[in-house]
Design a protein around this motif. Structure first.
Motif, PDB file in Angstrom:
ATOM      1  N   ILE A  89       0.895  -1.367   0.130  1.00 11.49           N
ATOM      2  CA  ILE A  89      -0.135  -0.178  -0.229  1.00 11.49           C
ATOM      3  C   ILE A  89       0.905   1.482   0.107  1.00 11.49           C
ATOM      4  N   ASN A  90       0.465   2.020  -0.761  1.00  7.05           N
ATOM      5  CA  ASN A  90       1.273   3.832  -0.499  1.00  7.05           C
ATOM      6  C   ASN A  90      -0.081   4.423  -0.450  1.00  7.05           C
ATOM      7  N   GLN A  93       0.397   7.215  -1.798  1.00  2.56           N
ATOM      8  CA  GLN A  93       0.292   8.301  -3.143  1.00  2.56           C
ATOM      9  C   GLN A  93      -0.598   8.311  -4.256  1.00  2.56           C
ATOM     10  N   PHE A  94      -1.735   6.672  -3.787  1.00  2.00           N
ATOM     11  CA  PHE A  94      -2.145   5.574  -4.464  1.00  2.00           C
ATOM     12  C   PHE A  94      -3.737   6.032  -4.049  1.00  2.00           C
ATOM     13  N   TRP A  95      -4.189   6.924  -2.660  1.00  2.00           N
ATOM     14  CA  TRP A  95      -5.395   6.647  -2.408  1.00  2.00           C
ATOM     15  C   TRP A  95      -6.098   8.024  -2.820  1.00  2.00           C
ATOM     16  N   ARG A  96      -7.471   8.254  -3.580  1.00  2.00           N
ATOM     17  CA  ARG A  96      -7.876   8.898  -3.813  1.00  2.00           C
ATOM     18  C   ARG A  96      -9.409   8.993  -3.408  1.00  2.00           C
ATOM     19  N   TYR A 124      -4.080   3.317   4.982  1.00  2.00           N
ATOM     20  CA  TYR A 124      -3.110   4.166   3.900  1.00  2.00           C
ATOM     21  C   TYR A 124      -2.657   5.001   4.955  1.00  2.00           C
TER      22      TYR A 124
END
Lengths: 515, 185
Positions: free
Chosen positions: A410-411, A413-416, A438
């Motif tokens: 999990i990074n 930066q890829f949460w949206r 996240y």
């Protein structure tokens, strides 16, 4: 049944610590029963093999369950120490080696007018008398204590007529006066937390700059405050929380500061966020530091006839749940087991809660509508507080399980942000909401940063994500501070706006009269 | 089983830049695919092959998880629950009018597994023109407009004939990968 206490303390591991904000109503039952047969034998549930003392979770030998932590407020305490020793013996006569009490200075109750205070002559003799009483009570009572802050809501249009405060700066000035008083007169028996308030980043920053000297050994030597308490925006707006912590790191004011308390949050997700923050603080800055948070929800809920039924730990719902508790005179003398699981609940039958049968008169000689007598409220509080502690610990355990499973996958930066249509489409776990996972990655990276600018840039970049983590409340907000709002709550996402000790609360006022 | 295609708005602009910046800052992780791999196609795109292990693991996990979720909810194909081993990063340049005529994706003959789903993610940093993606249905090309939006992930059965029309302005950047399962029966 004579089962040994179920000890919840070892389950704390390295989790942020939940402090039940113990109601004086609850502690009074434990204390009074020690002095006299306050609750007659026939009224004590038959399953209570250790009597009322079993409800004392601070007692490692006698409690039906035990848990070493709690918060107790000077705002509703017996400030006369001679009387407090007996009247609040659950707190005062606890084993100090095996328990930890954080003392709240009662700024909330002073602002609300529950605790009488001479606002007109803030620095005068009468005000100092109250200050001194609070200080001495905290020194005698608590392991850690909050200095007497004047919360920023004390200057709003509701409270201003009483306090005479007009601006946040007024609140800050008064807090500075209190802080000076407390540090100059401290006795050394309790460690002090410097309280941070503020509506938003700018006012929180002003506040911090106004009070940080009280934590600085260069200014106050060994009298300097040993920890911090995060209130206002500092405790519920994640970007501000993190910027504050980074600022403290850069100012060197986390070294040697071993306790940070977050004032009043009942949200299970925050128990996880704070655990993740604590781990990074221990790893990078101060391995002795502990983060705690408190809420009075188990006690407040009871005052409104609510029972903790279960907690939901799924990605769709991540919260404690309470529902209207059974209250019916048809259940008087009933031997139906109390249906909700806890170390208190498993020792009770429904007749222990629904005490009054049709025709029974209450303590003031009248037949009321409710089947609950005042002791039923205390029993329910014991059940509820157990459930809340367990719900928090279960959330933290599940978080750790899912973090172990998803490590490196999990990074942040890829949460949206997901549209309502997409809800649930980005979950990594059946149990733990994605935001917690996240955040685990985010906060690890954040505390790897080497400068304030680098950290602030990262926080600003993640602003949309962090905004979704916002805590449920700002302390003392005007609109939410109504009895009706709380009364309709079925799910606790909110806590102590209405204090159980607030004499203006009609339910609790009624309870106090009856005891 | 009703085959179709599904798209998902997977990344925003900031995240696209994060992925591309990460790859472009480490050119050593990319292997240029020889044009000989596609002897029948004249203007095929500039293709870089990247091992999954060399990419950000959070990105790979997100990509794979989303494809598996789309499969679970829409295709129900028997897939190995793996993350892909590799990705192709495709740059379609307008200067050379890069395209990729109709083809289908398949495993090598006699392989013990079959490619079943193809996933294409649009990583274009800036708008481009041309480069429409089509799938042949009943011998009629059907343009899938949605994949032209940067950040969109398109998933479809690999045995569909599909093409990318020539790019006429700008650069179209996509990342593709393939998901395998037991041999078709």
């Amino acid at each position: 049944m004579n089962n040994p206490p179920v000890n919840l303390t070892p389950l704390q591991r390295d989790y942020a610590v939940y402090l039940p904000a113990i109601s004086s109503f609850y502690s009074t039952y434990v204390a009074k029963q020690r002095l006299e047969k306050f609750v007659p034998k026939h009224r004590i549930p038959q399953g209570f093999d250790r009597g009322i003392e079993g409800m004392n979770f601070l007692n490692p030998e006698q409690g039906y369950f035990t848990y070493k932590y709690g918060l107790y407020s000077a705002g509703h305490a017996q400030l006369d120490l001679q009387k407090s020793i007996d009247q609040e013996s659950m707190i005062q006569q606890r084993d100090r080696n095996s328990t930890m009490i954080l003392g709240d200075s009662g700024g909330y109750q002073i602002g609300k007018g529950v605790l009488k205070f001479d606002w007109k002559n803030f620095e005068g003799a009468e005000a100092n008398k109250v200050r001194q009483k609070i200080l001495e009570w905290l020194e005698a009572t608590a392991d850690w204590s909050m200095m007497l802050d004047v919360p920023t809501w004390a200057c709003d249009h509701v409270h201003s007529p009483k306090t005479g405060l007009k601006t946040v700066q007024d609140c800050l000035d008064k807090t500075r006066f209190n802080n000076e008083y407390f540090l100059k007169n401290r006795l050394g028996y309790t460690k002090w937390l410097n309280v941070l308030q503020g509506w938003d980043w700018d006012s929180a920053e002003d506040w911090y700059n106004g009070v940080k000297e009280f934590s600085d050994p260069a200014v106050w030597g060994d009298k300097a405050a040993e920890g911090w308490a995060f209130g206002g925006a500092n405790m519920c707006k994640m970007d501000i929380t993190l910027k504050r912590l980074i600022t403290l790191r850069e100012d060197g004011l986390l070294k040697g500061k071993n306790w940070i308390h977050f004032l009043g949050t009942a949200q299970l997700d925050w128990s996880c966020y704070l655990t993740l923050i604590q781990r990074q603080l221990r790893k990078h800055i101060n391995e002795e530091i502990t983060i705690s948070f408190d809420c009075a929800s188990p006690f407040i809920a009871t005052a409104h006839g609510l029972v903790y039924t279960n907690a939901q730990h799924t990605t769709k719902r991540w919260s404690v749940i309470m529902d209207k508790a059974p209250d019916n005179k048809a259940l008087a003398r009933s031997d139906i087991p109390f249906p909700f699981e806890s170390e208190i609940g498993r020792r009770m039958v429904m007749g222990d809660i629904c005490w009054y049968a049709p025709g029974d008169l209450n303590k003031i000689g009248k037949e009321g509508k409710t089947s609950w007598d005042s002791f039923a409220y205390a029993l329910m509080m014991g059940h509820n507080v157990y459930c809340h502690i367990v719900a928090v610990q279960r959330a933290q355990q599940l978080m750790d399980i899912e973090i172990a499973k998803t490590k490196g996958k999990i990074n942040w930066q890829f949460w949206r942000k997901l549209s309502p249509k997409e809800a649930g489409s980005d979950e990594y776990s059946d149990w733990v909401p994605r935001n917690i996972l996240y955040f685990s990655d985010f906060v690890e990276q954040l505390f790897e940063t080497k400068s304030k600018k680098e950290a602030f840039d990262m926080i600003d970049r993640a602003r949309t994500f962090l905004d979704t983590l916002e805590g449920a409340r700002l302390q003392g907000g005007v609109a939410r501070n109504t009895f009706n709002t709380i009364f309709t709550v079925e799910e606790v996402t909110d806590s102590s706006e209405v204090n159980l000790e607030d004499t203006e609360d009609p339910v609790y006022a009624k309870l106090r009269e009856s005891i | 089983m009703k085959y179709k295609w599904y798209w998902y708005n997977l990344l925003d602009t900031q995240q696209i830049n994060f992925v591309l910046d990460d790859i472009e800052s480490r050119p050593e992780i990319c292997t240029k695919e020889p044009k000989e791999n596609h002897p029948d196609f004249k203007n095929v795109s500039d293709v870089k092959q990247i091992k999954a292990l060399d990419l950000d693991s959070g990105f790979v996990s997100l990509f794979a998880r989303t494809v598996h979720k789309i499969n679970r909810e829409n295709f129900g194909l028997d897939l190995y629950y793996d993350e892909p081993q590799g990705f192709n990063l495709n740059y379609y340049h307008s200067e050379s009018k890069d395209d990729y005529p109709f083809h289908l994706d398949s495993s090598k003959p006699n392989s013990m597994s079959d490619i079943k789903l193809t996933a294409v993610l649009n990583l274009s940093r800036r708008p481009y023109e041309g480069g429409n993606f089509s799938i042949a249905l009943s011998n009629q090309p059907h343009i899938i407009e949605e994949i032209n939006n940067p950040g969109t992930l398109l998933v479809f059965p690999s045995f569909y004939l599909h093409e990318v029309a020539p790019v006429t302005k700008g650069v179209r950047i996509t990342m593709s990968s393939w998901f395998q399962g037991p041999n078709w029966k």
